[in-house]
Design an enzyme around this catalytic site. Structure first.
Site, PDB file in Angstrom:
ATOM      1  N   SER B  13       0.822  -1.211   0.000  1.00 40.30           N
ATOM      2  CA  SER B  13       0.000   0.000   0.000  1.00 40.30           C
ATOM      3  C   SER B  13       0.862   1.269   0.000  1.00 40.30           C
ATOM      4  O   SER B  13       2.053   1.222   0.287  1.00 40.30           O
ATOM      5  CB  SER B  13      -0.923  -0.011   1.206  1.00 40.30           C
ATOM      6  OG  SER B  13      -1.852   1.029   1.088  1.00 40.30           O
ATOM      7  N   VAL B  14       0.222   2.375  -0.339  1.00 38.18           N
ATOM      8  CA  VAL B  14       0.899   3.660  -0.379  1.00 38.18           C
ATOM      9  C   VAL B  14       1.416   4.022   1.018  1.00 38.18           C
ATOM     10  O   VAL B  14       0.804   3.640   2.019  1.00 38.18           O
ATOM     11  CB  VAL B  14      -0.080   4.733  -0.927  1.00 38.18           C
ATOM     12  CG1 VAL B  14      -1.237   4.930   0.014  1.00 38.18           C
ATOM     13  CG2 VAL B  14       0.616   6.028  -1.230  1.00 38.18           C
ATOM     14  N   PRO B  92       4.458   1.525  -7.634  1.00 37.73           N
ATOM     15  CA  PRO B  92       3.606   2.448  -6.870  1.00 37.73           C
ATOM     16  C   PRO B  92       2.552   1.725  -6.032  1.00 37.73           C
ATOM     17  O   PRO B  92       2.067   0.660  -6.407  1.00 37.73           O
ATOM     18  CB  PRO B  92       2.933   3.288  -7.960  1.00 37.73           C
ATOM     19  CG  PRO B  92       3.100   2.559  -9.225  1.00 37.73           C
ATOM     20  CD  PRO B  92       4.188   1.558  -9.067  1.00 37.73           C
ATOM     21  N   GLY B  93       2.190   2.331  -4.904  1.00 35.06           N
ATOM     22  CA  GLY B  93       1.212   1.727  -4.009  1.00 35.06           C
ATOM     23  C   GLY B  93      -0.201   2.232  -4.218  1.00 35.06           C
ATOM     24  O   GLY B  93      -1.155   1.563  -3.843  1.00 35.06           O
ATOM     25  N   MET B 147       8.548  -1.008  12.089  1.00 33.51           N
ATOM     26  CA  MET B 147       8.572  -1.662  13.405  1.00 33.51           C
ATOM     27  C   MET B 147       9.002  -0.663  14.473  1.00 33.51           C
ATOM     28  O   MET B 147       8.663  -0.811  15.645  1.00 33.51           O
ATOM     29  CB  MET B 147       9.508  -2.881  13.378  1.00 33.51           C
ATOM     30  CG  MET B 147       8.976  -4.098  12.616  1.00 33.51           C
ATOM     31  SD  MET B 147       7.377  -4.710  13.188  1.00 33.51           S
ATOM     32  CE  MET B 147       7.778  -5.359  14.825  1.00 33.51           C
ATOM     33  N   GLY B 449     -19.601   5.343 -50.639  1.00 34.89           N
ATOM     34  CA  GLY B 449     -19.722   6.245 -51.785  1.00 34.89           C
ATOM     35  C   GLY B 449     -18.513   6.226 -52.705  1.00 34.89           C
ATOM     36  O   GLY B 449     -18.419   7.025 -53.638  1.00 34.89           O
ATOM     37  N   GLY B 451     -17.790   3.973 -54.829  1.00 28.50           N
ATOM     38  CA  GLY B 451     -18.162   3.426 -56.136  1.00 28.50           C
ATOM     39  C   GLY B 451     -18.119   1.914 -56.210  1.00 28.50           C
ATOM     40  O   GLY B 451     -18.160   1.340 -57.306  1.00 28.50           O
ATOM     41  N   SER B 520     -15.829  -2.682 -45.320  1.00 25.26           N
ATOM     42  CA  SER B 520     -14.828  -3.494 -44.603  1.00 25.26           C
ATOM     43  C   SER B 520     -13.566  -2.699 -44.252  1.00 25.26           C
ATOM     44  O   SER B 520     -12.512  -2.904 -44.841  1.00 25.26           O
ATOM     45  CB  SER B 520     -14.471  -4.749 -45.415  1.00 25.26           C
ATOM     46  OG  SER B 520     -14.269  -4.463 -46.785  1.00 25.26           O
TER      47      SER B 520
END
Lengths: 315, 608
Positions: B13-14, B92-93, B147, B449, B451, B520
């Site tokens: 985590s962050v 990144p967290g 800690m 269009g 042709g 297409s």
């Protein structure tokens, strides 16, 4: 899946590989080069004449053998390179039978832009802008560079396939995810990709590879008695008659070599006795300062200057 | 002696202190250059009030990261100790940047997940643990950090150990190690801390130097995805790639997938050297003894578990801002194959917090989902458990080109298994000879269009006059009948083309000459059509430029599209991918219909 964890196999299921660290790096770089050649429309390999470029060229020759590399090489010449570099470049291109393009920002030359009077503007005009002009002129969609992540902190954050918008700008906050070996090379017209096959190499890897493969490099990397000037603690080579001397400065002979190469007035040498590859590798492994300290241009503007220039289109 | 390489990541985590941990480790182990140390010492003075060293500055290299004091993207650091070479990806967290964390995880064989001793196991800790497992990491180190803030209290550590054990209980084949540390104070980082005598295990760096991680799974037998075909001259035709597994010797018999042809190995190059055998990981070029149809995307294999199919089930980590819903169409890259692919069904989402399978219709960024994927053509793959390289994939958005998901293949889905092809007595050749013609398909692509239909009509009249049996498949007409239930989204467009191609193929089998006129717009779709129809296929690109099509605007569609009344109109708001190597190109600008028909007929003369 159990409890949201995909079930895995045990280690014993896997066959090992006998490749060493350098062989793995070599294979990775070749894989990247082949992917670009297969998927990108118009690639080019940037060639700076330095040791990393020598390694890149060597890898490209291996990657496509027995074919020649299916792309040209491009040298951005600021007109202030060490003379030995230009000679080496031309000899190498001829010997290897590769197409070597040279680009000089002629506007900058006409305006007399030089490293003595123009400082940061010189780098911008003769390197960054020249590179952008050259890439636009030829319409290259992918450009290989020899950048390594161990060189500098913003490079350490960059992907192997690094995207540039139509202004050649890098957006570091929005990089494409790059997973496993699955490189996404899709771009829109006008966009381009910078590709760094040596991303995972360190300076020590480069030297050990040069030694192992006997790759030719410019003699400036080897220690030799050279005419130099001491300026702000840097050892600058007086490479030609354009070298300006400040008050109290004088040319003296010293046994020096260069860890990186660029424009001679902006590149600091180190005093050294290392005149063989073995000695250079020894010296590199024992180095206490990073190689970037010898590049004067990179220290302009503090620790974030490289990222700024990359956002503006520097390699 | 050659040192081996360990690639690992730090996550969690962050503010759990990932960058600080790595920074402190490098600093204490004297693994940074003097100028980098000076810069950090100088920058620390700028930022912190009490002048203590800020080790995270060694890693957070982007300006935005330093300004906001967070990690946005992965930083790679390279260091070497006496025992091992290391590459560490510091990830990144923030949940926002989960995809960048996944980037790091895809490259690592070990993860160090930080847990804040004062906060315990958080949702983000669990998310990262599950993503690491998903991406194939099998070695987990939980570094219980800070800690010092809990007075090095053993009870706090034991509570977290219990929570981690519960979290990892269901993760099979995974090795877990817990280490209590303080990243700022340097406890249990490079050497064992005297402040936690109750902890009997190793400090972090010594553990990383000695842990055996093995190699990522390559799969059984020999396999190599072909990256490119090397053809320096007429005599040499080599297939280049990096074997994912196994080894291969000259003379061995290879199977070319997906086709299944077999050929003997004539020559192997490792880089630029001719060798007798090659193995997993090397950059090789393989030459076969017989002329065999092999191109990029094919897989060369020997004794593998590889599968060939057009449908699979995979776990996806969704990484795009745009949500995933069933039916979305992508470009999928798997190995060296890039194909159109559709997420047909979301079977369930995986709750990152509890691990439970939850039904879901929409998948949001950073979520994990189990999905069924259908591919536009047959793909060679394996399960991720068997092969990392043939079992991992990415999905790319067709418009933004962004990589929007990564995935691991869980199983193949076999659909057409209970169907068998019946060979009939009256064959295509017999029908053709009775009609006195060769059946083929002319596939006409181009803007609305341009042709296409007009030319098709004229060509058909002339063929009719020559006594040929023909049929026109006009895009608009087909949409009014057979394809009435299809819309204009990408998935439906692909299905539209697939049906037209299948019908054209049936008509060819009936002996007819088919003129298919359809916009297409996508190259992969046209490639699919070519694959369905087979050899007697001629692609005609009616290249009338957009401006001219828009000027004609016979159906008034361009006007409506410009007014925003038609979403995704090809040429205006939708892309048209120009054919790379069409057989015939006809620009109708300044040409009469007769002239254009003449050009087309000249191009198909060989069939007539």
């Amino acid at each position: 899946m159990k409890n949201g964890f995909r079930i895995q196999k045990n280690d014993t299921d896997y066959g090992g590989s006998s490749m060493d660290h350098l062989e793995e790096l070599e294979a990775e770089a070749i894989y990247i080069m082949r992917e670009v050649a297969a998927e990108c429309e118009k690639p080019v390999m940037l060639y700076s004449v330095g040791k990393d470029s020598s390694v890149m060229l060597h890898l490209a020759l291996k990657a496509f053998y027995p074919e020649k590399p299916p792309f040209p090489f491009l040298h951005i010449n600021t007109t202030w390179k060490f003379r030995e570099m230009i000679t080496f470049r031309d000899e190498t291109a001829e010997k290897m039978g590769i197409e070597m393009l040279e680009y000089i920002n002629e506007d900058g030359v006409r305006e007399g832009i030089n490293p003595f009077d123009h400082g940061a503007a010189y780098t911008d005009i003769m390197k960054t802008q020249a590179l952008r002009q050259a890439l636009d002129l030829y319409g290259f969609t992918a450009a290989f560079g020899g950048g390594r992540r161990d060189e500098e902190k913003s490079r350490a954050k960059e992907r192997i396939f690094s995207f540039r918008d139509h202004n050649h700008a890098w957006d570091p906050k929005n990089q494409r995810p790059e997973l496993w070996k699955l490189y996404n090379t899709q771009i829109h017209r006008g966009e381009s990709i910078r590709v760094f096959p040596l991303s995972n190499w360190t300076e020590a890897d480069i030297w050990q590879y040069i030694r192992r493969e006997s790759i030719p490099i410019v003699s400036l990397y080897f220690a030799k008695e050279r005419p130099v000037v001491i300026r702000d603690g840097n050892i600058i080579l007086a490479d030609d008659e354009r070298m300006r001397l400040g008050p109290g400065e004088e040319i003296q002979m010293k046994k020096v070599r260069f860890r990186t190469l660029g424009c001679y007035p902006l590149t600091g040498g180190v005093e050294s006795e290392a005149d063989t590859l073995d000695a250079i590798v020894q010296e590199t492994l024992a180095a206490v300062e990073s190689e970037r300290t010898s590049r004067i241009i990179d220290s302009d503007g503090g620790s974030a200057s490289m990222e700024k220039r990359k956002r503006e289109g520097y390699f | 002696m050659e040192k081996d390489l360990l690639k690992f990541i730090t996550c969690g985590s962050v503010d759990d202190g990932k960058s600080t941990l790595i920074g402190h480790m490098l600093y204490d182990a004297k693994l940074i250059f003097a100028d980098q140390r000076r810069a950090m010492e100088l920058d620390s003075g700028k930022g912190s009030a009490d002048g203590r060293l800020d080790y995270s500055l060694l890693l957070d290299g982007l300006m935005a990261e330093r300004e906001q004091g967070i990690t946005i993207d992965v930083a790679y650091r390279y260091f070497t100790t006496r025992r091992r070479n290391f590459i560490v990806a510091d990830t990144p967290g923030h949940e926002e940047y989960t995809r960048n964390m996944a980037v790091g995880a895809s490259f690592a064989s070990l993860c160090v997940i930080l847990v804040d001793a004062s906060q315990g196991v958080l949702m983000q800790t669990k998310r990262h643990a599950r993503i690491c497992a998903l991406m194939g990491i099998r070695h987990f180190v939980f570094a219980v950090n800070k800690m010092d803030l809990v007075n090095y209290n053993q009870k706090k550590f034991e509570k977290i150990r219990k929570d981690v054990r519960v979290l990892m209980a269901e993760a099979d084949g995974v090795q877990v190690q817990l280490i209590p540390v303080s990243a700022t104070e340097g406890d249990n980082i490079t050497e064992k801390s005297v402040r936690m005598p109750w902890y009997g295990g190793p400090a972090l760096l010594p553990y990383l130097e000695t842990v055996e991680t093995g190699e990522p799974c390559g799969g059984r037998g020999f396999s190599m995805a072909v990256q490119r075909v090397c053809r320096p001259n007429r005599l040499f035709r080599g297939f280049q790639g990096q074997p994912a597994s196994g080894s291969l010797a000259v003379g061995d018999i290879l199977t070319v997938l997906p086709g299944g042809q077999k050929a003997a190995v004539a020559e192997i190059l490792n880089g630029d050297k001719s060798v007798e055998r090659c193995e997993k990981g090397q950059a090789v070029t393989i030459r076969l003894a017989t002329e065999t149809d092999v191109s990029r995307g094919c897989v060369l294999g020997k004794d593998t578990t590889l599968k060939t199919g057009s449908m699979l089930a995979a776990y996806l980590l969704w990484m795009d801002d745009k949500n995933l819903v069933a039916g979305r169409n992508f470009r999928m890259k798997l190995g060296t194959q890039t194909v159109p692919a559709t997420v047909m069904k979301i079977r369930h989402r995986v709750d990152v917090n509890t691990g439970a399978e939850v039904s879901a219709e929409t998948i949001y960024k950073n979520e994990i989902a189990f999905c069924e994927i259908s591919m536009g053509s047959r793909v060679v793959f394996d399960t991720f458990a068997e092969s990392r390289e043939h079992g991992s994939l990415i999905l790319m958005d067709r418009l933004s080109n962004m990589t929007c998901a990564c995935g691991v293949v869980e199983q193949e889905i076999v659909r057409e298994n209970n169907l068998t092809w019946h060979e009939m007595d009256i064959t295509r050749e017999l029908r053709e000879s009775q009609m006195g013609q060769k059946a083929f398909t002319v596939w006409m692509t181009g803007l609305s269009g341009a042709g296409k239909s007009t030319i098709a009509n004229e060509v058909e009249k002339r063929l009719f006059a020559m006594g040929k049996h023909t049929m026109i498949l006009d895009g608009d007409n087909v949409r009014m009948g057979l394809n009435k239930n299809l819309g204009f989204g990408e998935e439906d467009r692909i299905e539209n083309i697939r049906r037209i191609a299948q019908v054209a193929k049936l008509m060819n089998d009936a002996g007819l000459i088919v003129l298919a006129a359809s916009i297409s717009p996508y190259r992969p779709d046209r490639r699919m059509a070519r694959e369905i129809i087979g050899e007697n296929f001629t692609e005609v690109y009616v290249s009338t430029p957009l401006a001219e099509c828009e000027r004609r605007d016979t159906k008034g569609l361009y006007k409506a599209a410009r007014a925003g009344e038609i979403a995704e109109f090809t040429g205006i708001s939708g892309v048209y991918e120009v054919p790379e190597s069409p057989d015939i190109v006809i620009d109708t600008t300044g040409r009469s219909v007769e002239e254009c028909a003449g050009l087309l007929l000249a191009g198909i003369e060989k069939y007539l």
